[in-house]
Design a protein around this motif. Structure first.
Motif, PDB file in Angstrom:
ATOM      1  N   GLY A 154     -20.211  58.308  34.002  1.00  0.00           N
ATOM      2  CA  GLY A 154     -19.980  56.884  33.807  1.00  0.00           C
ATOM      3  C   GLY A 154     -21.098  56.228  33.018  1.00  0.00           C
ATOM      4  N   GLY A 155     -20.793  55.096  32.458  1.00  0.00           N
ATOM      5  CA  GLY A 155     -21.785  54.359  31.675  1.00  0.00           C
ATOM      6  C   GLY A 155     -21.505  54.488  30.195  1.00  0.00           C
ATOM      7  N   ALA A 156     -21.691  53.384  29.509  1.00  0.00           N
ATOM      8  CA  ALA A 156     -21.455  53.376  28.064  1.00  0.00           C
ATOM      9  C   ALA A 156     -22.326  54.419  27.375  1.00  0.00           C
ATOM     10  N   TRP A 157     -21.721  55.204  26.532  1.00  0.00           N
ATOM     11  CA  TRP A 157     -22.387  56.192  25.690  1.00  0.00           C
ATOM     12  C   TRP A 157     -22.833  57.458  26.411  1.00  0.00           C
ATOM     13  N   THR A 158     -22.703  57.535  27.730  1.00  0.00           N
ATOM     14  CA  THR A 158     -23.188  58.710  28.463  1.00  0.00           C
ATOM     15  C   THR A 158     -22.559  60.008  27.968  1.00  0.00           C
ATOM     16  N   PRO A 159     -21.233  60.106  27.837  1.00  0.00           N
ATOM     17  CA  PRO A 159     -20.663  61.368  27.338  1.00  0.00           C
ATOM     18  C   PRO A 159     -21.167  61.738  25.942  1.00  0.00           C
ATOM     19  N   TYR A 160     -21.423  60.722  25.101  1.00  0.00           N
ATOM     20  CA  TYR A 160     -21.934  60.981  23.748  1.00  0.00           C
ATOM     21  C   TYR A 160     -23.338  61.591  23.797  1.00  0.00           C
ATOM     22  N   GLU A 218     -33.752  61.479  16.860  1.00  0.00           N
ATOM     23  CA  GLU A 218     -32.641  62.338  16.442  1.00  0.00           C
ATOM     24  C   GLU A 218     -31.351  61.912  17.141  1.00  0.00           C
ATOM     25  N   LEU A 219     -31.452  61.578  18.430  1.00  0.00           N
ATOM     26  CA  LEU A 219     -30.274  61.106  19.154  1.00  0.00           C
ATOM     27  C   LEU A 219     -29.786  59.767  18.592  1.00  0.00           C
ATOM     28  N   GLU A 220     -30.722  58.896  18.232  1.00  0.00           N
ATOM     29  CA  GLU A 220     -30.335  57.622  17.604  1.00  0.00           C
ATOM     30  C   GLU A 220     -29.555  57.874  16.323  1.00  0.00           C
ATOM     31  N   ALA A 221     -29.982  58.849  15.532  1.00  0.00           N
ATOM     32  CA  ALA A 221     -29.289  59.178  14.285  1.00  0.00           C
ATOM     33  C   ALA A 221     -27.941  59.848  14.558  1.00  0.00           C
ATOM     34  N   ASP A 222     -27.877  60.641  15.643  1.00  0.00           N
ATOM     35  CA  ASP A 222     -26.627  61.319  16.003  1.00  0.00           C
ATOM     36  C   ASP A 222     -25.548  60.335  16.422  1.00  0.00           C
ATOM     37  N   PRO A 234     -24.966  56.678  15.720  1.00  0.00           N
ATOM     38  CA  PRO A 234     -25.385  55.468  15.008  1.00  0.00           C
ATOM     39  C   PRO A 234     -25.081  54.135  15.683  1.00  0.00           C
ATOM     40  N   PRO A 235     -23.926  53.954  16.342  1.00  0.00           N
ATOM     41  CA  PRO A 235     -23.686  52.617  16.903  1.00  0.00           C
ATOM     42  C   PRO A 235     -24.530  52.294  18.141  1.00  0.00           C
ATOM     43  N   ILE A 236     -25.194  53.265  18.747  1.00  0.00           N
ATOM     44  CA  ILE A 236     -25.929  53.012  19.988  1.00  0.00           C
ATOM     45  C   ILE A 236     -27.250  52.299  19.682  1.00  0.00           C
ATOM     46  N   SER A 237     -27.601  51.340  20.524  1.00  0.00           N
ATOM     47  CA  SER A 237     -28.884  50.654  20.341  1.00  0.00           C
ATOM     48  C   SER A 237     -29.985  51.453  21.024  1.00  0.00           C
ATOM     49  N   ALA A 238     -31.213  51.250  20.602  1.00  0.00           N
ATOM     50  CA  ALA A 238     -32.356  51.945  21.203  1.00  0.00           C
ATOM     51  C   ALA A 238     -32.469  51.606  22.685  1.00  0.00           C
ATOM     52  N   LYS A 239     -32.187  50.366  23.021  1.00  0.00           N
ATOM     53  CA  LYS A 239     -32.264  49.922  24.424  1.00  0.00           C
ATOM     54  C   LYS A 239     -31.262  50.677  25.299  1.00  0.00           C
ATOM     55  N   VAL A 240     -30.024  50.790  24.828  1.00  0.00           N
ATOM     56  CA  VAL A 240     -28.988  51.482  25.602  1.00  0.00           C
ATOM     57  C   VAL A 240     -29.284  52.982  25.660  1.00  0.00           C
ATOM     58  N   LEU A 241     -29.704  53.571  24.551  1.00  0.00           N
ATOM     59  CA  LEU A 241     -30.032  54.994  24.546  1.00  0.00           C
ATOM     60  C   LEU A 241     -31.156  55.279  25.532  1.00  0.00           C
ATOM     61  N   ALA A 243     -31.964  53.556  28.176  1.00  0.00           N
ATOM     62  CA  ALA A 243     -31.434  53.375  29.532  1.00  0.00           C
ATOM     63  C   ALA A 243     -30.595  54.579  29.958  1.00  0.00           C
ATOM     64  N   ARG A 244     -29.754  55.089  29.046  1.00  0.00           N
ATOM     65  CA  ARG A 244     -28.912  56.248  29.374  1.00  0.00           C
ATOM     66  C   ARG A 244     -29.767  57.480  29.649  1.00  0.00           C
ATOM     67  N   LEU A 245     -30.783  57.706  28.816  1.00  0.00           N
ATOM     68  CA  LEU A 245     -31.637  58.880  29.013  1.00  0.00           C
ATOM     69  C   LEU A 245     -32.387  58.798  30.347  1.00  0.00           C
TER      70      LEU A 245
END
Length: 121
Positions: A28-34, A48-52, A54-61, A63-65
């Motif tokens: 669950g959670g936005a972008w988690t499966p990605y 590298e994950l940010e580049a993989d 592109p629509p995800i923001s640094a803040k959300v990435l 938080a997901r990590l």
């Protein structure tokens, strides 16, 4: 009045927890499966994950990590380089989730093809 049929599906809940909910709490959670999908190929740095994805923001990435790290899906490793770099990788639990995500991708691909075929007919 229609007769109510007996459910013959295997029970999901043993009275204490539902295994579907357990798995969905990890996914669950936005972008988690990605994030999990892009770590399937091996360790990746944050940029590298940010580049993989592109629509995800640094803040959300970020938080997901952090969330995936707390849940035991991702491990964060500081590399002894100068300057230090951080890599993220799937744990054993994270790798166990890959077939689930791959199945979702397969079904989604078929649904998209079917929708495109209907749209062009």
């Amino acid at each position: 009045m229609l007769k109510r049929r007996r459910n013959t599906s295997r029970p999901l809940d043993d009275g204490t927890h539902c295994p579907v909910n357990e798995c969905m709490q990890l996914l669950g959670g936005a972008w988690t499966p990605y994030v999990i999908w892009h770590l399937a190929g091996g360790p990746r740095r944050f940029s590298e994950l940010e580049a993989d994805i592109p629509p995800i923001s640094a803040k959300v990435l970020s938080a997901r990590l952090k969330e995936l790290g707390r849940k035991g899906v991702v491990v964060r490793t500081v590399q002894p380089t100068s300057p230090p770099s951080v890599e993220y990788a799937l744990t054993e639990l994270g790798r166990e989730l890959l077939p689930v995500i791959e199945a979702i991708v397969d079904v989604g691909t078929r649904l998209k093809r079917s929708a495109n075929a209907c749209a062009t007919s």
